[in-house]
Design a protein around this motif. Structure first.
Motif, PDB file in Angstrom:
ATOM      1  N   SER A 115    -107.572 -36.614  45.200  1.00 40.24           N
ATOM      2  CA  SER A 115    -107.312 -37.767  44.336  1.00 40.24           C
ATOM      3  C   SER A 115    -105.932 -37.640  43.701  1.00 40.24           C
ATOM      4  CB  SER A 115    -108.393 -37.877  43.250  1.00 40.24           C
ATOM      5  OG  SER A 115    -108.444 -36.710  42.442  1.00 40.24           O
ATOM      6  N   PHE A 116    -105.513 -36.414  43.386  1.00 38.03           N
ATOM      7  CA  PHE A 116    -104.169 -36.171  42.842  1.00 38.03           C
ATOM      8  C   PHE A 116    -103.106 -36.553  43.866  1.00 38.03           C
ATOM      9  CE2 PHE A 116    -100.744 -32.887  42.011  1.00 38.03           C
ATOM     10  CZ  PHE A 116    -100.192 -33.543  40.919  1.00 38.03           C
ATOM     11  N   TYR A 117    -103.293 -36.120  45.117  1.00 39.38           N
ATOM     12  CA  TYR A 117    -102.339 -36.464  46.173  1.00 39.38           C
ATOM     13  C   TYR A 117    -102.236 -37.973  46.357  1.00 39.38           C
ATOM     14  CZ  TYR A 117    -102.900 -31.543  47.701  1.00 39.38           C
ATOM     15  OH  TYR A 117    -102.947 -30.180  47.768  1.00 39.38           O
ATOM     16  N   THR A 118    -103.391 -38.646  46.370  1.00 40.31           N
ATOM     17  CA  THR A 118    -103.408 -40.092  46.603  1.00 40.31           C
ATOM     18  C   THR A 118    -102.677 -40.844  45.500  1.00 40.31           C
ATOM     19  OG1 THR A 118    -105.533 -39.913  47.770  1.00 40.31           O
ATOM     20  CG2 THR A 118    -104.903 -42.105  46.940  1.00 40.31           C
ATOM     21  N   LEU A 119    -102.959 -40.477  44.261  1.00 43.02           N
ATOM     22  CA  LEU A 119    -102.319 -41.164  43.132  1.00 43.02           C
ATOM     23  C   LEU A 119    -100.817 -40.921  43.113  1.00 43.02           C
ATOM     24  CD1 LEU A 119    -105.078 -40.435  40.498  1.00 43.02           C
ATOM     25  CD2 LEU A 119    -104.279 -42.717  41.118  1.00 43.02           C
ATOM     26  N   ARG A 120    -100.386 -39.718  43.457  1.00 42.17           N
ATOM     27  CA  ARG A 120     -98.951 -39.434  43.510  1.00 42.17           C
ATOM     28  C   ARG A 120     -98.279 -40.214  44.643  1.00 42.17           C
ATOM     29  NH1 ARG A 120     -95.882 -37.476  39.661  1.00 42.17           N
ATOM     30  NH2 ARG A 120     -94.552 -36.453  41.185  1.00 42.17           N
ATOM     31  N   PHE A 121     -98.971 -40.341  45.766  1.00 46.11           N
ATOM     32  CA  PHE A 121     -98.407 -41.071  46.907  1.00 46.11           C
ATOM     33  C   PHE A 121     -98.187 -42.547  46.572  1.00 46.11           C
ATOM     34  CE2 PHE A 121     -99.214 -43.737  50.674  1.00 46.11           C
ATOM     35  CZ  PHE A 121     -98.144 -43.350  51.465  1.00 46.11           C
ATOM     36  N   VAL A 122     -99.203 -43.196  45.997  1.00 50.75           N
ATOM     37  CA  VAL A 122     -99.066 -44.625  45.706  1.00 50.75           C
ATOM     38  C   VAL A 122     -98.089 -44.859  44.546  1.00 50.75           C
ATOM     39  CG1 VAL A 122    -101.287 -45.303  46.679  1.00 50.75           C
ATOM     40  CG2 VAL A 122    -101.178 -44.613  44.273  1.00 50.75           C
ATOM     41  N   LEU A 123     -97.976 -43.892  43.628  1.00 51.40           N
ATOM     42  CA  LEU A 123     -96.959 -44.000  42.587  1.00 51.40           C
ATOM     43  C   LEU A 123     -95.568 -43.992  43.213  1.00 51.40           C
ATOM     44  CD1 LEU A 123     -96.208 -44.040  39.556  1.00 51.40           C
ATOM     45  CD2 LEU A 123     -96.252 -41.535  39.609  1.00 51.40           C
ATOM     46  N   GLY A 124     -95.377 -43.160  44.228  1.00 46.51           N
ATOM     47  CA  GLY A 124     -94.111 -43.130  44.947  1.00 46.51           C
ATOM     48  C   GLY A 124     -93.804 -44.449  45.623  1.00 46.51           C
ATOM     49  N   LEU A 125     -94.814 -45.072  46.226  1.00 50.27           N
ATOM     50  CA  LEU A 125     -94.625 -46.395  46.836  1.00 50.27           C
ATOM     51  C   LEU A 125     -94.117 -47.407  45.814  1.00 50.27           C
ATOM     52  CD1 LEU A 125     -97.853 -46.813  49.041  1.00 50.27           C
ATOM     53  CD2 LEU A 125     -95.522 -46.469  49.875  1.00 50.27           C
ATOM     54  N   ALA A 126     -94.712 -47.374  44.626  1.00 49.80           N
ATOM     55  CA  ALA A 126     -94.365 -48.365  43.604  1.00 49.80           C
ATOM     56  C   ALA A 126     -92.985 -48.130  43.013  1.00 49.80           C
ATOM     57  CB  ALA A 126     -95.422 -48.344  42.491  1.00 49.80           C
ATOM     58  N   GLU A 127     -92.602 -46.867  42.842  1.00 49.83           N
ATOM     59  CA  GLU A 127     -91.305 -46.564  42.216  1.00 49.83           C
ATOM     60  C   GLU A 127     -90.137 -46.615  43.191  1.00 49.83           C
ATOM     61  OE1 GLU A 127     -90.251 -43.814  39.286  1.00 49.83           O
ATOM     62  OE2 GLU A 127     -92.307 -43.318  38.733  1.00 49.83           O
ATOM     63  N   ALA A 128     -90.428 -46.715  44.489  1.00 46.93           N
ATOM     64  CA  ALA A 128     -89.399 -46.547  45.515  1.00 46.93           C
ATOM     65  C   ALA A 128     -88.188 -47.451  45.332  1.00 46.93           C
ATOM     66  CB  ALA A 128     -90.004 -46.768  46.897  1.00 46.93           C
ATOM     67  N   GLY A 129     -88.428 -48.704  44.950  1.00 49.17           N
ATOM     68  CA  GLY A 129     -87.325 -49.656  44.910  1.00 49.17           C
ATOM     69  C   GLY A 129     -86.525 -49.660  43.636  1.00 49.17           C
ATOM     70  N   PHE A 130     -86.976 -48.946  42.616  1.00 48.72           N
ATOM     71  CA  PHE A 130     -86.318 -49.093  41.322  1.00 48.72           C
ATOM     72  C   PHE A 130     -84.923 -48.472  41.289  1.00 48.72           C
ATOM     73  CE2 PHE A 130     -85.231 -47.455  37.105  1.00 48.72           C
ATOM     74  CZ  PHE A 130     -85.134 -48.661  36.420  1.00 48.72           C
ATOM     75  N   PHE A 131     -84.804 -47.178  41.573  1.00 46.29           N
ATOM     76  CA  PHE A 131     -83.505 -46.528  41.427  1.00 46.29           C
ATOM     77  C   PHE A 131     -82.452 -47.101  42.379  1.00 46.29           C
ATOM     78  CE2 PHE A 131     -80.388 -43.326  42.586  1.00 46.29           C
ATOM     79  CZ  PHE A 131     -79.858 -43.021  41.340  1.00 46.29           C
ATOM     80  N   PRO A 132     -82.719 -47.168  43.701  1.00 48.22           N
ATOM     81  CA  PRO A 132     -81.703 -47.778  44.570  1.00 48.22           C
ATOM     82  C   PRO A 132     -81.462 -49.234  44.233  1.00 48.22           C
ATOM     83  CG  PRO A 132     -83.733 -47.411  45.793  1.00 48.22           C
ATOM     84  CD  PRO A 132     -83.889 -46.713  44.479  1.00 48.22           C
TER      85      PRO A 132
END
Length: 452
Positions: A115-132
């Motif tokens: 569950s930790f891996y899954t939540l970290r993965f989808v958090l990465g999907l959501a944050e991907a576009g912000f910095f670039p």
């Protein structure tokens, strides 16, 4: 004073006025947004002090969870940046923030490794576009000659997040047992909520392009729109503007490898520093305060470094020297036998890692424009994060489990930063060769147009 001199003075005064207004309007707000973004991705370093035991994570498992964030981050990076270009920064950034704020808070529900891996993965999907996306957004508002400094101001949010967030995270861990929740659960809930609220604010506050900036006067708006259009036209005449052009450009790959070293260092400090410092016996609150010291040093020095980069209009050596300093700092941290030496070493490493980034992010838009800029920035961010954000934490966690301390992991990070320093130095030759090739192919076309 001649008429030409008067006009030149008036133009300079107008430019100063516009850049000051745009900076005051945009820069503080995006600093706060990136502060929350970085906090939501690295607060797991503090949470892991107690969460790992509660949900059954080894150091290696924790490293996988910290790194798997970047698998999602990489997968969604380029599509997200292209979507921002199509639908507008205001709507896209607002949407991303609301989603990743909710997902960050939801990490409080983790109950085991998967569950930790899954939540970290989808958090990465959501944050991907912000910095670039913000890097691209700044290229809409600031002429190139001002960009390294404003990028540095934006990126102070990363060390600020560690500096201010560390004591807060340490204090939140002390809420263990309140309302039958663990301290690390409170950490994720409390630090995720402001992101959702500010995402809603962003929808109404941000402006997509200078043409729509009603908070500028008509004269100021026209000057900025014309200036940015001239810059785009100049780049279009001599740079790549297609997505494929960015993907196959060797300079993009080289910058991605340079960025990989800085990302390895950034997330080594952001995620692992609390655990490394904790071995000297500090309480959670003391740990947060001690961890803030190297980040305070980085905030001040990276802005001064970027200002000098803008003043001299030099990028490559500013990146190389900063990466070299960071590599030396990490090497010192691996040898540190006292808290004082460790904090000093982390301060040097923090300076180098953070100071390298603003001049580095000023480099892609020097040779990319249009869709190529959106794709190239996202590609550099994604490829750099693959090594720095994904592999780095996993290697550090694995080496910690094998050796019993963090020294080998810090030496690994040092090596990646030293490689980045070398590659950044090499970038100048690569860029000159690419520029020569572009000029060589453009010359016959120009001759044909002249004949016609």
């Amino acid at each position: 004073m001649t008429v030409a001199a008067v006009r030149s003075h008036d133009a300079a005064a107008l430019e100063t006025s516009v850049i000051r207004k745009v900076s005051r309007r945009i820069t503080p707000f995006i600093i706060v947004l990136y502060f929350l973004s970085f906090l939501n991705r690295v607060n797991v370093g503090f949470a892991g002090l107690t969460m790992n035991h509660d949900i059954g994570l080894t150091q290696a498992m924790f490293g996988v969870g910290a790194g798997i964030f970047f698998v999602g981050y990489i997968a969604a990076g380029m599509p997200s940046n292209l979507a921002l270009q199509r639908v507008g920064a205001r709507r896209w950034i607002a949407l991303l923030m609301v989603v990743w704020g909710l997902l960050s808070a939801a990490t409080a529900l983790a109950s085991g490794p998967y569950s930790f891996y899954t939540l970290r993965f989808v958090l990465g999907l959501a944050e991907a576009g912000f910095f670039p996306g913000i890097i691209l957004y700044l290229s809409y508002w600031f002429p190139a000659r001002h960009r390294a400094f404003v990028t540095a101001m934006f990126m102070t949010a990363a060390p600020l997040s560690n500096m201010i967030g560390s004591p807060i995270s340490g204090a939140l861990l002390g809420l263990d047992g309140v309302a039958h929740l663990h301290g690390w659960q409170w950490l994720f809930l409390v630090e995720g909520a402001p992101t959702v609220l500010l995402g809603i604010v962003a929808l109404f506050y941000l402006t997509d392009r200078p043409e729509g900036a009603h908070w500028l006067t008509a004269t100021e708006r026209k000057w900025l729109a014309d200036e940015m259009q001239r810059e785009r036209d100049a780049k279009a005449a001599q740079s790549k503007s297609s997505i494929w052009g960015a993907v196959k450009d060797p300079r993009v790959l080289l910058l991605a490898l340079v960025y990989a070293g800085t990302s390895t260092g950034l997330y080594a400090i952001g995620i692992w520093a609390p655990m490394i410092i904790h071995r000297f016996g500090f309480s959670y609150l003391e740990l947060g305060l001690v961890n803030a010291i190297p980040n305070l040093f980085a905030v001040v020095t990276m802005v001064l470094w970027a200002r000098n980069s803008d003043r001299t209009n030099e990028r490559r050596l500013h990146v190389a020297i900063a990466c070299l300093a960071a590599g030396i700092g990490m090497l010192m941290a691996g040898h540190a036998s006292s808290a004082v030496v460790l904090v000093a070493a982390l301060a040097i490493a923090n300076f180098g890692i953070n100071a390298a980034k603003p001049p580095l992010w000023s480099m892609p838009t020097q040779f990319l424009s249009g869709s190529a800029a959106a794709a190239g920035i996202a590609l550099i961010n994604a490829m750099g994060s693959l090594i720095g954000g994904t592999i780095g934490p996993m290697v550090i966690g694995r080496l910690r489990d094998l050796s019993g301390d963090y020294s080998l992991g810090l030496y690994f990070v040092s090596a990646t930063l030293l490689v980045s320093a070398l590659l950044s130095y090499v970038f100048g030759r690569s860029a000159r060769r690419a520029a020569y090739a572009t000029a060589s192919t453009a010359a016959p076309a120009a001759a044909v147009r002249e004949e016609r």
